[in-house]
Design a protein around this motif. Structure first.
Motif, PDB file in Angstrom:
ATOM      1  N   GLY A 133      31.351  80.697  59.181  1.00 18.32           N
ATOM      2  CA  GLY A 133      32.571  81.021  58.445  1.00 18.32           C
ATOM      3  C   GLY A 133      32.645  80.192  57.188  1.00 18.32           C
ATOM      4  O   GLY A 133      31.952  79.178  57.048  1.00 18.32           O
ATOM      5  N   GLY A 134      33.488  80.614  56.254  1.00 19.23           N
ATOM      6  CA  GLY A 134      33.588  79.831  55.036  1.00 19.23           C
ATOM      7  C   GLY A 134      34.486  80.474  54.013  1.00 19.23           C
ATOM      8  O   GLY A 134      35.155  81.482  54.265  1.00 19.23           O
ATOM      9  N   SER A 144      34.313  78.353  30.718  1.00 20.28           N
ATOM     10  CA  SER A 144      33.098  78.330  31.526  1.00 20.28           C
ATOM     11  C   SER A 144      33.445  78.652  32.968  1.00 20.28           C
ATOM     12  O   SER A 144      34.536  78.341  33.457  1.00 20.28           O
ATOM     13  CB  SER A 144      32.414  76.953  31.448  1.00 20.28           C
ATOM     14  OG  SER A 144      33.254  75.948  31.961  1.00 20.28           O
ATOM     15  N   LEU A 145      32.531  79.275  33.642  1.00 15.12           N
ATOM     16  CA  LEU A 145      32.706  79.700  35.022  1.00 15.12           C
ATOM     17  C   LEU A 145      32.679  78.484  35.943  1.00 15.12           C
ATOM     18  O   LEU A 145      31.878  77.569  35.763  1.00 15.12           O
ATOM     19  CB  LEU A 145      31.583  80.664  35.391  1.00 15.12           C
ATOM     20  CG  LEU A 145      31.412  81.055  36.851  1.00 15.12           C
ATOM     21  CD1 LEU A 145      32.572  81.922  37.296  1.00 15.12           C
ATOM     22  CD2 LEU A 145      30.089  81.785  37.033  1.00 15.12           C
ATOM     23  N   SER A 146      33.556  78.456  36.941  1.00 18.08           N
ATOM     24  CA  SER A 146      33.492  77.417  37.969  1.00 18.08           C
ATOM     25  C   SER A 146      33.471  78.077  39.336  1.00 18.08           C
ATOM     26  O   SER A 146      34.078  79.129  39.537  1.00 18.08           O
ATOM     27  CB  SER A 146      34.677  76.450  37.862  1.00 18.08           C
ATOM     28  OG  SER A 146      35.896  77.107  38.110  1.00 18.08           O
ATOM     29  N   MET A 147      32.759  77.456  40.274  1.00 27.10           N
ATOM     30  CA  MET A 147      32.589  78.034  41.595  1.00 27.10           C
ATOM     31  C   MET A 147      32.575  76.926  42.635  1.00 27.10           C
ATOM     32  O   MET A 147      32.035  75.837  42.395  1.00 27.10           O
ATOM     33  CB  MET A 147      31.293  78.847  41.667  1.00 27.10           C
ATOM     34  CG  MET A 147      31.048  79.537  42.997  1.00 27.10           C
ATOM     35  SD  MET A 147      29.736  80.795  42.919  1.00 27.10           S
ATOM     36  CE  MET A 147      28.341  79.775  42.444  1.00 27.10           C
ATOM     37  N   ALA A 148      33.194  77.184  43.788  1.00 31.06           N
ATOM     38  CA  ALA A 148      33.170  76.252  44.910  1.00 31.06           C
ATOM     39  C   ALA A 148      32.864  77.039  46.172  1.00 31.06           C
ATOM     40  O   ALA A 148      33.374  78.134  46.370  1.00 31.06           O
ATOM     41  CB  ALA A 148      34.506  75.528  45.034  1.00 31.06           C
ATOM     42  N   VAL A 149      32.032  76.453  47.029  1.00 31.28           N
ATOM     43  CA  VAL A 149      31.634  77.086  48.280  1.00 31.28           C
ATOM     44  C   VAL A 149      31.791  76.078  49.405  1.00 31.28           C
ATOM     45  O   VAL A 149      31.311  74.940  49.303  1.00 31.28           O
ATOM     46  CB  VAL A 149      30.171  77.575  48.232  1.00 31.28           C
ATOM     47  CG1 VAL A 149      29.779  78.195  49.579  1.00 31.28           C
ATOM     48  CG2 VAL A 149      29.969  78.578  47.111  1.00 31.28           C
ATOM     49  N   ALA A 150      32.481  76.479  50.456  1.00 33.09           N
ATOM     50  CA  ALA A 150      32.596  75.662  51.664  1.00 33.09           C
ATOM     51  C   ALA A 150      32.289  76.543  52.859  1.00 33.09           C
ATOM     52  O   ALA A 150      32.882  77.612  53.011  1.00 33.09           O
ATOM     53  CB  ALA A 150      33.993  75.060  51.784  1.00 33.09           C
ATOM     54  N   VAL A 181      30.304  72.436  48.219  1.00 32.13           N
ATOM     55  CA  VAL A 181      29.725  72.183  46.905  1.00 32.13           C
ATOM     56  C   VAL A 181      30.551  72.853  45.813  1.00 32.13           C
ATOM     57  O   VAL A 181      31.275  73.818  46.052  1.00 32.13           O
ATOM     58  CB  VAL A 181      28.260  72.682  46.812  1.00 32.13           C
ATOM     59  CG1 VAL A 181      27.380  71.919  47.771  1.00 32.13           C
ATOM     60  CG2 VAL A 181      28.176  74.170  47.091  1.00 32.13           C
ATOM     61  N   ARG A 182      30.425  72.306  44.607  1.00 33.57           N
ATOM     62  CA  ARG A 182      31.110  72.835  43.436  1.00 33.57           C
ATOM     63  C   ARG A 182      30.136  72.845  42.271  1.00 33.57           C
ATOM     64  O   ARG A 182      29.208  72.038  42.219  1.00 33.57           O
ATOM     65  CB  ARG A 182      32.323  71.951  43.078  1.00 33.57           C
ATOM     66  CG  ARG A 182      33.397  71.958  44.159  1.00 33.57           C
ATOM     67  CD  ARG A 182      34.325  70.759  44.030  1.00 33.57           C
ATOM     68  NE  ARG A 182      33.610  69.492  44.200  1.00 33.57           N
ATOM     69  CZ  ARG A 182      33.263  69.003  45.386  1.00 33.57           C
ATOM     70  NH1 ARG A 182      33.504  69.686  46.480  1.00 33.57           N
ATOM     71  NH2 ARG A 182      32.639  67.852  45.466  1.00 33.57           N
ATOM     72  N   LEU A 195      25.797  71.067  39.713  1.00 33.74           N
ATOM     73  CA  LEU A 195      26.023  71.168  41.147  1.00 33.74           C
ATOM     74  C   LEU A 195      26.369  69.809  41.736  1.00 33.74           C
ATOM     75  O   LEU A 195      25.702  68.805  41.472  1.00 33.74           O
ATOM     76  CB  LEU A 195      24.764  71.728  41.822  1.00 33.74           C
ATOM     77  CG  LEU A 195      24.793  71.905  43.335  1.00 33.74           C
ATOM     78  CD1 LEU A 195      25.848  72.930  43.733  1.00 33.74           C
ATOM     79  CD2 LEU A 195      23.417  72.323  43.844  1.00 33.74           C
ATOM     80  N   ASN A 196      27.432  69.765  42.548  1.00 30.45           N
ATOM     81  CA  ASN A 196      27.868  68.515  43.148  1.00 30.45           C
ATOM     82  C   ASN A 196      28.525  68.824  44.488  1.00 30.45           C
ATOM     83  O   ASN A 196      29.130  69.880  44.666  1.00 30.45           O
ATOM     84  CB  ASN A 196      28.863  67.806  42.226  1.00 30.45           C
ATOM     85  CG  ASN A 196      29.160  66.397  42.693  1.00 30.45           C
ATOM     86  OD1 ASN A 196      28.386  65.809  43.436  1.00 30.45           O
ATOM     87  ND2 ASN A 196      30.288  65.857  42.255  1.00 30.45           N
TER      88      ASN A 196
END
Length: 212
Positions: A133-134, A144-150, A181-182, A195-196
């Protein structure tokens, strides 16, 4: 049932069929905001997504090669301006998914899009003997594009997972893992360079074939 005003249209008790795909639920469209806003909830059968994916495009020998950085990541600007043309608040109840030969169990997918910012959530879903799941946040409303994934995996069997996606079949065991991550940037190279975050993986009752 169809009901509406100049500001809102709604479909209640919807039952739709296109080919072998069926959907049941409710939908509405608000027309009095800055953008059209689609909302509602739908129940869908087990989906074989491969048939809906576009075929890989044949390379155009006359097209100029995209500019890439030293590591091979593209410097071509990612354009997600289409995400700012409408808003969305949709819940999808899925009886199951099949994608690239991988089968997942029943799940719930939520999609919320407001002024170019997309929040997508996937409820815990049966996959390779465990659950996955996430959530994903994608913000195209800034320069600028920003993205975060958990995401979190629990009890996923490592051997079929690694065999399917990495061609590696010597590691077995139940796998727990998480990732948070972001990244941000205007193109692939900037996204990867920014990436961080963190992640971890734990194997339980694991074995390396040929060793133990």
């Amino acid at each position: 049932k169809l009901s509406g005003t100049p500001a809102r249209l709604a479909l209640a008790g919807l039952s739709a069929k296109a080919g072998d795909l069926t959907a049941n639920g409710n939908l509405s469209v608000k027309l009095d905001g800055a953008r059209p806003a689609l909302g509602g909830s739908l129940s869908l059968p087990r989906l074989e997504l491969d048939r809906y994916l576009p075929a890989p495009a044949a390379p155009d020998p006359a097209a100029p090669a995209p500019e890439v950085g030293p590591a091979g990541w593209s410097k071509e600007r990612i354009d997600l301006s289409a995400l700012k043309t409408a808003d969305l608040d949709l819940t999808l109840q899925l009886a199951g998914l099949v994608l690239k030969g991988v089968e997942a169990g029943a799940t719930t997918l939520t999609l919320k899009l407001t002024d170019g910012r997309l929040n997508a959530g996937l409820a815990d879903t049966a996959l390779f003997g465990g659950t996955l799941g996430g959530k994903l946040t994608l913000d195209a409303g800034r320069p600028s594009l920003s993205m975060a994934v958990a995401a979190t995996a629990r009890g996923v069997q490592a051997e079929p997972l690694l065999t399917r996606f990495a061609g590696f079949d010597r590691l077995s065991g139940a796998m727990d893992g998480s990732i948070d991550v972001r990244m941000s940037g205007a193109n692939q190279q900037e996204l990867v360079g920014g990436l961080n975050g963190m992640g971890n993986v734990m194997f339980r009752n694991g074995a390396v074939k040929g060793v133990n």
